[in-house]
Scaffold this motif. Structure first.
Motif, PDB file in Angstrom:
ATOM      1  N   LEU A  48       0.816  -1.213   0.000  1.00  0.00           N
ATOM      2  CA  LEU A  48       0.000   0.000   0.000  1.00  0.00           C
ATOM      3  C   LEU A  48       0.848   1.260   0.000  1.00  0.00           C
ATOM      4  N   ASN A  49       2.053   1.192   0.535  1.00  0.00           N
ATOM      5  CA  ASN A  49       2.917   2.370   0.582  1.00  0.00           C
ATOM      6  C   ASN A  49       3.701   2.568  -0.715  1.00  0.00           C
ATOM      7  N   ARG A  50       3.268   1.914  -1.782  1.00  0.00           N
ATOM      8  CA  ARG A  50       3.800   2.173  -3.126  1.00  0.00           C
ATOM      9  C   ARG A  50       2.636   2.375  -4.106  1.00  0.00           C
ATOM     10  N   ASN A  51       1.426   2.590  -3.593  1.00  0.00           N
ATOM     11  CA  ASN A  51       0.226   2.607  -4.429  1.00  0.00           C
ATOM     12  C   ASN A  51      -0.417   3.985  -4.541  1.00  0.00           C
ATOM     13  N   PHE A  52       0.249   5.026  -4.004  1.00  0.00           N
ATOM     14  CA  PHE A  52      -0.308   6.376  -4.077  1.00  0.00           C
ATOM     15  C   PHE A  52       0.087   7.036  -5.403  1.00  0.00           C
TER      16      PHE A  52
ATOM     17  N   ASN B 151       4.161  10.346 -12.691  1.00  0.00           N
ATOM     18  CA  ASN B 151       4.871   9.320 -13.474  1.00  0.00           C
ATOM     19  C   ASN B 151       4.871   7.955 -12.779  1.00  0.00           C
ATOM     20  N   TRP B 152       3.810   7.704 -12.021  1.00  0.00           N
ATOM     21  CA  TRP B 152       3.748   6.440 -11.279  1.00  0.00           C
ATOM     22  C   TRP B 152       3.872   5.233 -12.197  1.00  0.00           C
ATOM     23  N   ARG B 153       3.171   5.238 -13.315  1.00  0.00           N
ATOM     24  CA  ARG B 153       3.153   4.046 -14.186  1.00  0.00           C
ATOM     25  C   ARG B 153       4.541   3.697 -14.694  1.00  0.00           C
ATOM     26  N   ARG B 154       5.384   4.686 -14.881  1.00  0.00           N
ATOM     27  CA  ARG B 154       6.748   4.412 -15.318  1.00  0.00           C
ATOM     28  C   ARG B 154       7.660   4.136 -14.125  1.00  0.00           C
ATOM     29  N   ASP B 155       7.669   5.061 -13.150  1.00  0.00           N
ATOM     30  CA  ASP B 155       8.657   4.992 -12.072  1.00  0.00           C
ATOM     31  C   ASP B 155       8.416   3.832 -11.119  1.00  0.00           C
ATOM     32  N   ALA B 156       7.146   3.580 -10.764  1.00  0.00           N
ATOM     33  CA  ALA B 156       6.870   2.505  -9.810  1.00  0.00           C
ATOM     34  C   ALA B 156       7.250   1.149 -10.388  1.00  0.00           C
TER      35      ALA B 156
ATOM     36  N   ASN C 198      -2.196  -0.436 -10.795  1.00  0.00           N
ATOM     37  CA  ASN C 198      -2.471   0.971 -11.091  1.00  0.00           C
ATOM     38  C   ASN C 198      -2.371   1.771  -9.803  1.00  0.00           C
ATOM     39  N   PRO C 199      -2.121   3.083  -9.882  1.00  0.00           N
ATOM     40  CA  PRO C 199      -2.177   3.891  -8.658  1.00  0.00           C
ATOM     41  C   PRO C 199      -3.590   3.897  -8.092  1.00  0.00           C
TER      42      PRO C 199
ATOM     43  N   PRO D 230      -8.645  -0.578  -2.284  1.00  0.00           N
ATOM     44  CA  PRO D 230      -9.648   0.178  -1.513  1.00  0.00           C
ATOM     45  C   PRO D 230      -9.059   0.899  -0.312  1.00  0.00           C
ATOM     46  N   GLU D 231      -8.001   0.348   0.277  1.00  0.00           N
ATOM     47  CA  GLU D 231      -7.398   0.992   1.439  1.00  0.00           C
ATOM     48  C   GLU D 231      -6.711   2.307   1.066  1.00  0.00           C
ATOM     49  N   THR D 232      -5.977   2.310  -0.055  1.00  0.00           N
ATOM     50  CA  THR D 232      -5.320   3.551  -0.456  1.00  0.00           C
ATOM     51  C   THR D 232      -6.330   4.565  -0.994  1.00  0.00           C
ATOM     52  N   ARG D 233      -7.380   4.080  -1.645  1.00  0.00           N
ATOM     53  CA  ARG D 233      -8.415   5.013  -2.101  1.00  0.00           C
ATOM     54  C   ARG D 233      -9.088   5.696  -0.915  1.00  0.00           C
ATOM     55  N   TYR D 234      -9.332   4.926   0.140  1.00  0.00           N
ATOM     56  CA  TYR D 234      -9.942   5.521   1.331  1.00  0.00           C
ATOM     57  C   TYR D 234      -9.030   6.595   1.931  1.00  0.00           C
ATOM     58  N   LEU D 235      -7.738   6.288   2.095  1.00  0.00           N
ATOM     59  CA  LEU D 235      -6.832   7.266   2.698  1.00  0.00           C
ATOM     60  C   LEU D 235      -6.659   8.480   1.791  1.00  0.00           C
ATOM     61  N   HIS D 236      -6.574   8.260   0.514  1.00  0.00           N
ATOM     62  CA  HIS D 236      -6.477   9.359  -0.446  1.00  0.00           C
ATOM     63  C   HIS D 236      -7.673  10.305  -0.302  1.00  0.00           C
ATOM     64  N   ASP D 237      -8.866   9.737  -0.225  1.00  0.00           N
ATOM     65  CA  ASP D 237     -10.072  10.562  -0.074  1.00  0.00           C
ATOM     66  C   ASP D 237     -10.117  11.227   1.302  1.00  0.00           C
ATOM     67  N   GLU D 238      -9.630  10.530   2.311  1.00  0.00           N
ATOM     68  CA  GLU D 238      -9.623  11.091   3.664  1.00  0.00           C
ATOM     69  C   GLU D 238      -8.674  12.282   3.756  1.00  0.00           C
ATOM     70  N   MET D 239      -7.560  12.206   3.081  1.00  0.00           N
ATOM     71  CA  MET D 239      -6.635  13.341   3.053  1.00  0.00           C
ATOM     72  C   MET D 239      -7.293  14.552   2.399  1.00  0.00           C
ATOM     73  N   ALA D 240      -8.061  14.321   1.347  1.00  0.00           N
ATOM     74  CA  ALA D 240      -8.740  15.431   0.677  1.00  0.00           C
ATOM     75  C   ALA D 240      -9.837  16.016   1.554  1.00  0.00           C
ATOM     76  N   ARG D 241     -10.533  15.167   2.312  1.00  0.00           N
ATOM     77  CA  ARG D 241     -11.615  15.651   3.174  1.00  0.00           C
ATOM     78  C   ARG D 241     -11.061  16.382   4.398  1.00  0.00           C
ATOM     79  N   PHE D 242     -10.084  15.782   5.042  1.00  0.00           N
ATOM     80  CA  PHE D 242      -9.594  16.275   6.331  1.00  0.00           C
ATOM     81  C   PHE D 242      -8.598  17.422   6.174  1.00  0.00           C
ATOM     82  N   GLN D 243      -7.872  17.445   5.062  1.00  0.00           N
ATOM     83  CA  GLN D 243      -6.874  18.480   4.790  1.00  0.00           C
ATOM     84  C   GLN D 243      -5.916  18.675   5.974  1.00  0.00           C
ATOM     85  N   PRO D 244      -5.165  17.653   6.325  1.00  0.00           N
ATOM     86  CA  PRO D 244      -4.285  17.761   7.498  1.00  0.00           C
ATOM     87  C   PRO D 244      -3.121  18.718   7.270  1.00  0.00           C
ATOM     88  N   HIS D 245      -2.733  19.395   8.350  1.00  0.00           N
ATOM     89  CA  HIS D 245      -1.506  20.186   8.332  1.00  0.00           C
ATOM     90  C   HIS D 245      -0.280  19.294   8.535  1.00  0.00           C
TER      91      HIS D 245
END
Length: 303
Positions: free
Chosen positions: A155-159, A163-168, A187-188, A192-207
């Motif tokens: 999961l820590n390589r799925n964000f 250039n994810w498709r090339r570099d990863a 694919n990036p 479901p776990e990374t999609r949830y965290l990705h969306d949570e970062m957008a919702r919560f907007q952490p400092h």
């Protein structure tokens, strides 16, 4: 000459009547249920503390229950619920997201997150804390525990870093020699776990994002600002960035500073006093270096 067959009616009638209840019972028996059970008949999911207390180091039932974890909309590949806890200081101006067990075989990371919930309740400082103790419950609760999720993805390589498709792919094939424990996925955000965290970062907007790992015993930092020099016995040692990592995506490209804690042991937590010292050091650094105000801004793409 024909022989007359004599039929004993009383005996035959008794035999037929005797078997009638069995026949009726067989006809009345309901057919086996087909398809999924009705939602009202499905048992509720077990309390998360049942699994956490059984599988995590240095986590007792009172500590886990006091964490008061709530179910989120997030689910794992195997359908497990992702749990979170918010602790909000009065008048808080900073938002901090704390994540444990992105890698399921780093059990101590989930334990530290649960212990820190207790410290946040006692001394929340000037922050709204959001804890996700186990982002990868399928890997965490597997026996034996595994780094990847149930789909075999790190999961820590799925964000979705640029250039994810090339570099990863290149990193996985050339640097890790196709190590299956470090497969970035097809694919990036394929999981479901990374999609949830990705969306949570957008919702919560952490400092600030605090990502807890093990077992390298160091402190890492990605993103804008001055990193903390140490947390407890862990000292800063910036190890670089990786395609698809949370530090790379959140810190470098989304402008959200990411402090990565690497505990020294994946199966044993630091002493309780050391975990408290780490918490206090984090709060001191936040008070000195994090500025309350507008949410972080993603880095603009050039060209």
């Amino acid at each position: 000459m024909h022989r007359v067959l004599r039929f004993r009616w009383p005996a035959a009638l008794a035999l037929a009547l005797g078997s009638l209840p069995a026949l009726l019972s067989a006809q009345a028996a309901p057919a086996p249920l087909r398809g999924p059970a009705h939602h009202r008949t499905q048992a509720p999911p077990p309390h998360p503390c049942v699994a956490f207390v059984a599988g995590l180091p240095n986590v007792k039932r009172p500590l886990c229950e006091a964490a008061a974890l709530r179910a989120t909309e997030g689910r794992s590949v195997q359908g497990r619920t992702l749990y979170a806890r918010d602790v909000v200081a009065p008048g808080s101006k900073l938002r901090v997201l704390v994540i444990g067990a992105i890698h399921g075989d780093e059990l101590s990371s989930a334990s530290l997150a649960l212990h820190w919930i207790q410290h946040a309740v006692q001394s929340p400082s000037n922050a709204h804390w959001r804890f996700i103790p186990a982002l990868n419950p399928d890997g965490l609760l597997a026996r034996p525990a595994r780094r990847t999720n149930a789909s075999g993805v790190d999961l820590n390589r799925n964000f979705p870093t640029p250039n994810w498709r090339r570099d990863a792919k290149v990193y996985w094939e050339q640097r890790t020699r196709k190590d299956p424990r470090r497969w970035p996925g097809p694919n990036p955000l394929s999981e479901p776990e990374t999609r949830y965290l990705h969306d949570e970062m957008a919702r919560f907007q952490p400092h600030l994002i605090v990502s807890i790992h093990a077992p390298y015993g160091v402190l890492d930092f990605d993103g804008p600002g001055v990193p903390p020099p140490q947390l407890g016995r862990l000292y800063l040692d910036q190890v670089g960035i990786f395609p698809g990592s949370l530090g790379n995506y959140g810190g470098v490209h989304q402008g959200m500073p990411v402090v990565t804690i690497e505990l020294p042991n994946a199966f044993r937590t630091p002493l309780d006093a050391e975990m408290r010292e780490m918490w206090l050091d984090l709060q001191r650094w936040m008070g000195e270096r994090l500025e309350p105000g507008a949410p972080p801004q993603p880095r603009r793409k050039s060209g």
